[in-house]
Design an enzyme around this catalytic site. Structure first.
Site, short mmCIF file in Angstrom:
data_model
loop_
_atom_site.label_atom_id
_atom_site.label_comp_id
_atom_site.label_asym_id
_atom_site.label_seq_id
_atom_site.Cartn_x
_atom_site.Cartn_y
_atom_site.Cartn_z
N LYS A 23 0.58 -1.32 0.24
CA LYS A 23 0.20 0.19 0.16
C LYS A 23 1.07 1.46 0.24
CE LYS A 23 -2.65 -0.60 3.90
NZ LYS A 23 -1.56 -2.47 3.96
N ARG A 98 -9.29 1.13 8.74
CA ARG A 98 -8.66 -0.51 9.22
C ARG A 98 -10.06 -1.14 10.52
NH1 ARG A 98 -2.75 0.07 8.75
NH2 ARG A 98 -1.99 -1.25 9.40
N ARG A 136 12.55 -5.84 4.38
CA ARG A 136 12.16 -4.01 4.55
C ARG A 136 12.61 -3.32 5.19
NH1 ARG A 136 5.67 -2.28 4.09
NH2 ARG A 136 5.68 -2.81 6.68
N ARG A 169 12.12 -1.40 10.73
CA ARG A 169 10.81 -1.02 12.05
C ARG A 169 10.35 -2.00 12.59
NH1 ARG A 169 5.80 0.84 8.02
NH2 ARG A 169 4.54 -0.54 9.19
N ARG A 180 0.99 -8.56 13.50
CA ARG A 180 -0.33 -7.62 12.43
C ARG A 180 -1.50 -8.71 11.78
NH1 ARG A 180 4.62 -4.98 10.61
NH2 ARG A 180 3.33 -3.34 8.78
P1 ADP Z 1 1.19 -1.77 7.40
O1 ADP Z 1 0.01 -1.65 6.64
O2 ADP Z 1 2.10 -2.12 7.14
O3 ADP Z 1 0.30 -2.81 8.71
P2 ADP Z 1 0.67 0.91 8.43
O4 ADP Z 1 1.87 1.87 8.72
O5 ADP Z 1 -0.02 1.06 7.38
O6 ADP Z 1 1.83 -0.51 7.74
O7 ADP Z 1 0.87 0.41 10.21
C1 ADP Z 1 1.59 -0.22 11.31
C2 ADP Z 1 0.73 0.27 12.86
O8 ADP Z 1 0.08 1.15 12.76
C3 ADP Z 1 -0.55 -0.59 13.05
O9 ADP Z 1 0.18 -1.68 12.94
C4 ADP Z 1 -1.27 -0.27 13.72
O10 ADP Z 1 -0.60 -0.01 15.26
C5 ADP Z 1 -1.00 2.09 13.36
N1 ADP Z 1 -2.40 2.26 12.44
C6 ADP Z 1 -2.02 1.98 11.32
N2 ADP Z 1 -3.29 3.01 10.76
C7 ADP Z 1 -4.05 2.72 11.84
C8 ADP Z 1 -5.12 2.90 11.82
N3 ADP Z 1 -6.16 3.02 10.84
N4 ADP Z 1 -6.17 2.58 12.70
C9 ADP Z 1 -5.35 2.02 13.81
N5 ADP Z 1 -4.17 1.62 14.16
C10 ADP Z 1 -3.35 1.71 12.94
#
Ligand code: ADP
Length: 226
Positions: A23, A98, A136, A169, A180
């Site tokens: 994404k 999400r 990554r 990360r 996750r």
């Molecule tokens: P990925 O999509 O690879 O999991 P992101 O950078 O989008 O990585 O998200 C990393 C973390 O940030 C998630 O595991 C969560 O803890 C938090 N997070 C990101 N976006 C949201 C959201 N919309 N709602 C709740 N938690 C979020």
């Protein structure tokens, strides 16, 4: 006239898919191609953690263990961001919504503000994802993502753009990746049905094996020129 040129409303483009489905990579490519802002809740939350502000301290533990932050936190960040003038012509959402409550709040906001919603679902097998995330690396300064297998930096462990040392990360460690993916299955995957039920355009893209440019072509083909 196709569906795309027929619509005059600015687009809220939602990039949807499991962690590691690409994404963030596609959002950055689409931002360049379409000249609209890229809104990543993950990046915004990491910035708050790096700043050490109260919100950052509140969410740090949750993010590092692979769990989602509270809906109110994510909703507030996005609500404030999409109200800014640079989003008036459309924008790309990456990592949001999400959960179903997030999608409900967003749906109301987008309807109030007259945006057309298009959801791009990036489909990738979990075995591919686990391999991908384990390789990554990210630049802590500019956020550029690298892959040790498909998109390595020119010089090992160093960002091509600013020379900063690349990092893994904390939530890319393998046990956290599994957490996750579980959070995705439990809380996020059900949104596919929700989007379809809400009447949004939902477009599926096979995002497993090809490189980022081929996947971008596929998405652009589905979206048309604007
Ligand atoms: P990925 O999509 O690879 O999991 P992101 O950078 O989008 O990585 O998200 C990393 C973390 O940030 C998630 O595991 C969560 O803890 C938090 N997070 C990101 N976006 C949201 C959201 N919309 N709602 C709740 N938690 C979020």
């Amino acid at each position: 006239m196709n569906e795309d040129t027929a619509s005059k409303s600015p687009k809220a483009l939602i990039l949807f898919g499991p962690p590691g489905s690409g994404k963030g990579t596609q959002a950055k490519l689409l931002r360049e191609a379409r000249q609209v802002p890229h809104i990543s809740t993950g990046d915004m939350l990491r910035e708050r953690i790096a700043m050490g502000d109260p919100l950052g301290r509140q969410v740090q533990g949750l993010m590092q263990s692979g769990r989602l932050v509270p809906d109110e936190v994510a909703n507030r960040l996005v609500d404030e961001r999409i109200a800014r003038p640079d989003c008036a012509g459309g924008f790309i959402l990456d990592g949001y919504p999400r959960t179903i409550p997030q999608a409900e709040v967003l749906g109301r906001r987008l309807a109030e503000r007259g945006f057309e919603t298009v959801v791009i679902h990036l489909k990738v097998d979990y075995t591919v994802i686990i391999k991908r995330i384990a390789g990554r690396r990210q630049c802590p300064v500019c956020g550029t993502l690298y892959s040790l297998t498909s998109n390595p930096p020119k010089k090992a462990d160093v960002c091509d753009l600013d020379g900063a040392g690349l990092v893994i990360r904390e939530d890319d460690q393998e046990d956290v990746i599994r957490e996750r993916l579980e959070a995705y299955d439990r809380q996020t995957r059900p949104l596919i049905e929700f989007f379809a039920g809400a009447g949004h355009a939902l477009k599926e893209v096979d995002a497993g094996l090809d490189g980022p440019d081929a996947i971008l072509q596929r998405i652009s083909g589905l979206l048309g020129n604007r």
